[in-house]
Write an enzyme that holds these catalytic residues in place. Sequence first.
Site, PDB file in Angstrom:
ATOM      1  N   ARG A  49      37.734  40.923  34.091  1.00 20.81           N
ATOM      2  CA  ARG A  49      38.066  40.871  35.300  1.00 20.81           C
ATOM      3  C   ARG A  49      38.097  41.104  36.592  1.00 20.81           C
ATOM      4  O   ARG A  49      36.365  41.519  37.169  1.00 20.81           O
ATOM      5  CB  ARG A  49      39.404  42.322  35.003  1.00 20.81           C
ATOM      6  CG  ARG A  49      38.967  43.928  35.071  1.00 20.81           C
ATOM      7  CD  ARG A  49      39.996  43.931  34.835  1.00 20.81           C
ATOM      8  NE  ARG A  49      39.507  45.734  35.306  1.00 20.81           N
ATOM      9  CZ  ARG A  49      39.659  46.717  36.630  1.00 20.81           C
ATOM     10  NH1 ARG A  49      39.876  45.561  37.542  1.00 20.81           N
ATOM     11  NH2 ARG A  49      38.925  47.876  36.722  1.00 20.81           N
ATOM     12  N   LEU A  50      38.873  40.708  38.561  1.00 17.36           N
ATOM     13  CA  LEU A  50      38.647  40.917  39.495  1.00 17.36           C
ATOM     14  C   LEU A  50      39.387  41.661  39.753  1.00 17.36           C
ATOM     15  O   LEU A  50      41.010  42.283  39.321  1.00 17.36           O
ATOM     16  CB  LEU A  50      37.878  39.967  39.876  1.00 17.36           C
ATOM     17  CG  LEU A  50      36.931  39.179  40.590  1.00 17.36           C
ATOM     18  CD1 LEU A  50      36.665  38.296  40.948  1.00 17.36           C
ATOM     19  CD2 LEU A  50      35.675  39.928  40.303  1.00 17.36           C
ATOM     20  N   ASP A  51      38.616  43.123  40.640  1.00 18.21           N
ATOM     21  CA  ASP A  51      39.984  43.660  41.032  1.00 18.21           C
ATOM     22  C   ASP A  51      40.976  42.897  42.357  1.00 18.21           C
ATOM     23  O   ASP A  51      40.572  42.016  42.526  1.00 18.21           O
ATOM     24  CB  ASP A  51      39.411  45.041  42.044  1.00 18.21           C
ATOM     25  CG  ASP A  51      38.859  46.213  41.225  1.00 18.21           C
ATOM     26  OD1 ASP A  51      38.800  46.636  39.672  1.00 18.21           O
ATOM     27  OD2 ASP A  51      37.635  46.471  41.484  1.00 18.21           O
ATOM     28  N   LEU A  52      42.280  43.748  42.140  1.00 21.78           N
ATOM     29  CA  LEU A  52      43.504  42.728  43.540  1.00 21.78           C
ATOM     30  C   LEU A  52      42.557  42.415  44.755  1.00 21.78           C
ATOM     31  O   LEU A  52      43.213  41.693  44.988  1.00 21.78           O
ATOM     32  CB  LEU A  52      44.290  44.661  43.250  1.00 21.78           C
ATOM     33  CG  LEU A  52      45.643  43.715  44.664  1.00 21.78           C
ATOM     34  CD1 LEU A  52      46.857  42.686  43.335  1.00 21.78           C
ATOM     35  CD2 LEU A  52      46.485  44.614  44.354  1.00 21.78           C
TER      36      LEU A  52
END
Length: 199
Positions: A49-52
């Site tokens: 994932r990548l943070d928001l």
Amino acid sequence: MSEKLSAMTTKPTLILNKPYGVLSCFTDELRRPTLAEYISVPDVYAAGRLDLDSEGLLLLTADGMLAHRLTDPEHKLPKVYLVQVERIPDATALDQLRNGVVIRGRTTRPAHIQLLEEPPNFWDRPVPIRFRKSVPTSWLEMTITEGMNRQIRRMTAAVGNPTLRIIRIAIGGLKLGDLMPGEYREVTKDEMKTLFTGF
């Protein structure tokens, strides 16, 4: 290995340039922007994932074994980020980042850190970076092989250079290239090989 690779390359695997402010998932109870607004390929999900508030390369796949390889810390798959920070890190700060800093009682693995002489040429972020006339900013290229929660932000904060912007540009042999935010493409067979046969 070749039979496994052949089987895996038949399953959809995509590189997306995840925009700022988009969650690395397809649904959200709070109705925040998600991958569903950008990805029309069925049955894929984010591998990692990548943070928001982070941008750049996000891999999506329908292959569970591939997803495991990408997210399993034992594989130590290198991930490359360009990171804008407050102020210009001195030699001591850079050495600390390279050798490992303590985050929540755990020391990060050694990382490759390079202070860039010139800022990279990227798209504008929809929410501008906060600007303070009295505080200069600089860019680092950071390569890490683990994925602790908000690791890069915590690493740079620990050495006195808070992160302002993060853009992931590579995972192993997979590169973001010239994809613009929200654009995606399929991973090629040659790119897939770099994930299973080294870099």
